[in-house]
Motif scaffolding. Structure first.
Motif, PDB file in Angstrom:
ATOM      1  N   LEU A 137      38.565  43.182  50.197  1.00 51.53           N
ATOM      2  CA  LEU A 137      39.598  42.684  51.111  1.00 51.53           C
ATOM      3  C   LEU A 137      39.148  41.459  51.915  1.00 51.53           C
ATOM      4  O   LEU A 137      39.916  40.504  52.042  1.00 51.53           O
ATOM      5  N   PRO A 138      37.922  41.435  52.443  1.00 50.24           N
ATOM      6  CA  PRO A 138      37.488  40.213  53.138  1.00 50.24           C
ATOM      7  C   PRO A 138      37.512  38.971  52.232  1.00 50.24           C
ATOM      8  O   PRO A 138      37.881  37.877  52.676  1.00 50.24           O
ATOM      9  N   VAL A 188      41.105  37.817  51.890  1.00 54.48           N
ATOM     10  CA  VAL A 188      41.521  37.132  53.123  1.00 54.48           C
ATOM     11  C   VAL A 188      40.903  35.739  53.190  1.00 54.48           C
ATOM     12  O   VAL A 188      41.580  34.757  53.533  1.00 54.48           O
ATOM     13  N   ARG A 189      39.609  35.608  52.847  1.00 51.43           N
ATOM     14  CA  ARG A 189      38.947  34.287  52.863  1.00 51.43           C
ATOM     15  C   ARG A 189      39.662  33.308  51.927  1.00 51.43           C
ATOM     16  O   ARG A 189      39.914  32.160  52.274  1.00 51.43           O
ATOM     17  N   ALA A 194      42.757  33.451  50.881  1.00 53.80           N
ATOM     18  CA  ALA A 194      44.090  33.144  51.408  1.00 53.80           C
ATOM     19  C   ALA A 194      43.995  32.144  52.547  1.00 53.80           C
ATOM     20  O   ALA A 194      44.802  31.212  52.641  1.00 53.80           O
ATOM     21  N   GLN A 195      43.010  32.298  53.412  1.00 56.48           N
ATOM     22  CA  GLN A 195      42.838  31.361  54.522  1.00 56.48           C
ATOM     23  C   GLN A 195      42.461  29.980  54.012  1.00 56.48           C
ATOM     24  O   GLN A 195      42.922  28.971  54.538  1.00 56.48           O
ATOM     25  N   VAL A 207      48.613  36.680  51.581  1.00 55.79           N
ATOM     26  CA  VAL A 207      47.845  37.737  50.915  1.00 55.79           C
ATOM     27  C   VAL A 207      48.854  38.664  50.261  1.00 55.79           C
ATOM     28  O   VAL A 207      49.726  39.214  50.918  1.00 55.79           O
TER      29      VAL A 207
END
Length: 115
Positions: free
Chosen positions: A90-91, A94-95, A97-98, A104
């Protein structure tokens, strides 16, 4: 039906059903209860009688197969899966997507048999 008798029976028949014993150790109680009910339905005294029936009535293997299909998912019980998701997967999602500015999106197929 004694647990030991059921375990021996399952260890014997599972390979023919393309199933593996390690997946049944913890849930064998549910399968053994189903087998016990099937013996009553067939008016058989024990698993030896059921073995004989399987040998003479090939269609019974389909019924046995359905009795051995369990409706329990181990995914939510496996702490390591969630630790991997929380700590790594998950991290990273998120990275990414950012970095791209994108949303996400996560798809849950809901596969109860572990696919």
């Amino acid at each position: 039906m004694k647990d030991d008798d059921c375990v021996r029976f399952l260890q014997e028949v599972l390979p023919r059903l393309d199933l593996r014993w390690p997946g049944f150790r913890k849930v064998r109680g549910q399968v053994c209860k189903r087998l016990a009910r099937r013996l009553i339905e067939l008016d058989l005294p024990d698993l030896a009688g059921y073995r004989q029936l399987l040998a003479t009535r090939p269609a019974e293997w389909e019924i046995l197969d359905s009795l051995c299909r369990i409706s329990i998912s181990r995914f939510h019980r496996d702490r390591r899966c969630f630790e991997e998701l929380a700590g790594e997967v998950l991290p990273e999602i998120v990275r990414q997507a950012q970095a791209t500015g994108g949303p996400v999106r996560i798809w849950s197929a809901g596969c109860a048999s572990g696919e």
